[in-house]
Design a protein around this motif. Structure first.
Motif, short mmCIF file in Angstrom:
data_model
loop_
_atom_site.label_atom_id
_atom_site.label_comp_id
_atom_site.label_asym_id
_atom_site.label_seq_id
_atom_site.Cartn_x
_atom_site.Cartn_y
_atom_site.Cartn_z
N GLN A 103 0.81 -1.21 0.00
CA GLN A 103 0.00 0.00 0.00
C GLN A 103 0.84 1.26 0.00
O GLN A 103 0.38 2.32 -0.41
CB GLN A 103 -0.94 -0.01 1.22
CG GLN A 103 -2.08 -0.99 1.11
CD GLN A 103 -2.89 -1.07 2.39
OE1 GLN A 103 -2.33 -1.25 3.48
NE2 GLN A 103 -4.20 -0.95 2.28
N VAL A 104 2.10 1.17 0.45
CA VAL A 104 2.91 2.39 0.53
C VAL A 104 3.21 3.00 -0.85
O VAL A 104 2.92 4.19 -1.04
CB VAL A 104 4.19 2.12 1.35
CG1 VAL A 104 5.14 3.30 1.28
CG2 VAL A 104 3.84 1.83 2.82
N ILE A 125 2.50 8.19 3.15
CA ILE A 125 2.99 8.36 4.52
C ILE A 125 2.96 9.84 4.90
O ILE A 125 2.45 10.22 5.97
CB ILE A 125 4.42 7.81 4.66
CG1 ILE A 125 4.44 6.29 4.44
CG2 ILE A 125 5.00 8.15 6.04
CD1 ILE A 125 5.82 5.68 4.44
N ARG A 126 3.49 10.69 4.03
CA ARG A 126 3.54 12.14 4.30
C ARG A 126 2.14 12.71 4.48
O ARG A 126 1.91 13.53 5.38
CB ARG A 126 4.24 12.84 3.15
CG ARG A 126 5.72 12.49 3.05
CD ARG A 126 6.56 13.65 3.48
NE ARG A 126 7.97 13.35 3.44
CZ ARG A 126 8.82 13.75 4.35
NH1 ARG A 126 8.39 14.43 5.40
NH2 ARG A 126 10.10 13.47 4.26
N ALA A 127 1.21 12.30 3.62
CA ALA A 127 -0.15 12.85 3.68
C ALA A 127 -0.81 12.52 5.02
O ALA A 127 -1.45 13.38 5.64
CB ALA A 127 -0.99 12.31 2.53
N GLU A 128 -0.63 11.30 5.49
CA GLU A 128 -1.25 10.91 6.77
C GLU A 128 -0.55 11.56 7.96
O GLU A 128 -1.20 11.93 8.95
CB GLU A 128 -1.24 9.38 6.90
CG GLU A 128 -2.03 8.64 5.83
CD GLU A 128 -3.53 8.88 5.91
OE1 GLU A 128 -4.00 9.58 6.84
OE2 GLU A 128 -4.25 8.36 5.04
N LYS A 133 -1.76 11.99 11.99
CA LYS A 133 -1.86 10.57 12.34
C LYS A 133 -0.48 9.96 12.56
O LYS A 133 0.51 10.40 11.99
CB LYS A 133 -2.58 9.79 11.24
CG LYS A 133 -4.01 10.22 11.00
CD LYS A 133 -4.62 9.43 9.85
CE LYS A 133 -6.03 9.94 9.54
NZ LYS A 133 -6.62 9.22 8.39
N VAL A 134 -0.44 8.93 13.39
CA VAL A 134 0.70 8.04 13.45
C VAL A 134 0.55 7.07 12.27
O VAL A 134 -0.53 6.50 12.06
CB VAL A 134 0.75 7.24 14.76
CG1 VAL A 134 1.83 6.16 14.70
CG2 VAL A 134 1.01 8.17 15.93
N ALA A 167 13.69 7.38 3.32
CA ALA A 167 12.73 7.93 2.36
C ALA A 167 12.05 9.18 2.88
O ALA A 167 11.83 10.15 2.14
CB ALA A 167 11.69 6.87 2.00
N VAL A 168 11.71 9.19 4.18
CA VAL A 168 10.98 10.35 4.75
C VAL A 168 11.93 11.36 5.39
O VAL A 168 11.49 12.35 5.97
CB VAL A 168 9.92 9.89 5.78
CG1 VAL A 168 8.91 8.96 5.13
CG2 VAL A 168 10.57 9.21 7.00
#
Length: 419
Positions: A103-104, A125-128, A133-134, A167-168
């Protein structure tokens, strides 16, 4: 506000109560103003349970199709623990969402059961995270170009966490384990072993490759390549420990140039009992012999470590090398069947009762006499050295397995690591 990646191992996720404590710990970091991505392993024992069931049903001949299904099956362990952690966080009043590797997505090659990460899309990930959110991402798994689920092999959750941190562009990747850091050696062998405050990526890579089980070697390689600071710390400290204390605990693995790096000559003693020695005797001393012997072993995907070729006498020499103990029988059979007949010899001897002991430290680059101190210490204990291997920051020796603990204790004291 900083972005952190937390990774929790199977023991930390071993029960609903432990999962609840992980959720409380993560929520504490969020309340302190940080963004958090969590990479959990499957609950302890779950992956082994699933693969054990598969083994009962396995076909007589393993195939790519079989290994594909193993990955499909094994990946469910992390999916379950990630979903449970999201639910536990929600019960703490903290918004949370879990994602599987596909899903990532975490893109990998197609090497089932031992895939390698190729890229990670951090958009979801960034959007959430920006939504408060965690984000929980399953460790150990990804998806290949054909949309097949893949897994990264044993310890793959460490690699997943570091790759996601890269990545983040996380401030740090915190690896929560059942130990409180990296020690100068195994405290079960040397009770006086000290926890190290800092280590360089190079030192940790050497220690991981030489027998230290704290971190999976590929995760350290990834961290060094992308300059992701790693911190190894305990998940069994009280979850409500002060965050400033927790953020400075454990062992920080970072760049050698970091001003905080301790400049010890020797940082740690690593050892491995998983060693075996093979010697091919009476081979012609001519170009290509090493390739003939080791090429066949490498083609069988057997790792070779320490290598020694003796001085030639009358054009004949002996060639010795070490392999993982579990591969000894396979490597020996391969050599006898395919290699020795071509070399004109049938002399092969093996020894499954050896071990490797290593000293590691970036300070060894600028110090002379470190190896001689090691050799003298072992000599004084009556320990014979069978093979030697060196690099800029490590010296390894192969010795009889029965002397491992004596050697480790003596070297630990000789280099002042108990001070």
């Amino acid at each position: 506000m900083a972005l952190y990646v937390h990774k929790y191992g199977g023991t930390s996720m071993g029960s609903t109560e432990r999962i609840r404590n992980v959720a409380r710990r993560v929520a504490k970091w969020v309340r302190a103003g940080h963004q958090v991505v969590v990479v959990p392993s499957a609950m302890s024992g779950e992956t082994n349970r699933l693969l054990g069931l598969a083994k009962e049903l396995a076909p007589g001949r393993a195939s790519d199709a079989y290994h594909r299904e193993l990955d499909q099956l094994a990946a469910t362990g992390e999916q379950a623990s990630s979903a449970m952690l999201a639910i536990a966080l929600q019960s703490e009043g903290q918004q949370a969402v879990s994602f599987t590797g596909w899903q990532v997505p975490v893109r990998t090659d197609s090497s089932y059961t031992k895939a390698r990460i190729e890229s990670i899309d951090d958009k979801h990930i960034r959007a959430e995270l920006d939504a408060g959110k965690v984000v929980i991402v399953t460790g150990f798994q990804g998806i290949d170009a054909g949309n097949n689920i893949t897994t990264l092999g044993r310890g793959g959750s460490d690699t997943s966490a570091v790759a996601i941190a890269a990545a983040v562009k996380a401030h740090e990747c915190l690896i929560y384990t059942d130990v409180d850091g990296v020690y100068t050696t195994d405290p079960r062998v040397v009770p006086e072993a000290k926890r190290l405050k800092t280590l360089s990526f190079e030192e940790m890579l050497e220690m991981a490759s030489l027998g230290s089980k704290v971190l999976q070697i590929r995760s350290v390689e990834f961290a060094g390549k992308y300059k992701v600071p790693l911190r190894v710390l305990s998940s069994f400290t009280p979850w409500d420990i002060a965050i400033n204390e927790e953020a400075a605990s454990g062992t920080l693995i970072t760049l050698e140039e970091d001003e905080q790096m301790e400049k010890a000559i020797v940082s740690g003693i690593a050892f491995s009992r998983d060693e075996a020695k093979i010697s091919v005797l009476g081979v012609p001393d001519k170009p290509g012999i090493a390739y003939q012997i080791l090429g066949a072993v490498a083609d069988a995907r057997i790792d070779v470590d320490v290598i020694i070729q003796n001085l030639s006498k009358d054009g004949i020499t002996d060639f010795s090398f070490t392999v993982p103990r579990g591969d000894l029988e396979r490597a020996s059979a391969l050599l006898r069947e395919k290699v020795l007949p071509q070399l004109g010899t049938d002399q092969l001897v093996s020894d499954a009762h050896i071990a490797k002991v290593s000293i590691v430290g970036i300070g060894m680059r600028s110090q002379v006499g470190v190896a001689s101190t090691m050799f003298r210490t072992l000599s004084e204990e009556g320990i014979n050295i069978k093979m030697i291997s060196t690099s800029e920051i490590k010296t390894s020796v192969v010795i009889d397995e029965k002397y491992v603990e004596l050697a480790v204790r003596a070297l630990h004291k000789a280099f002042g690591l108990d001070q």
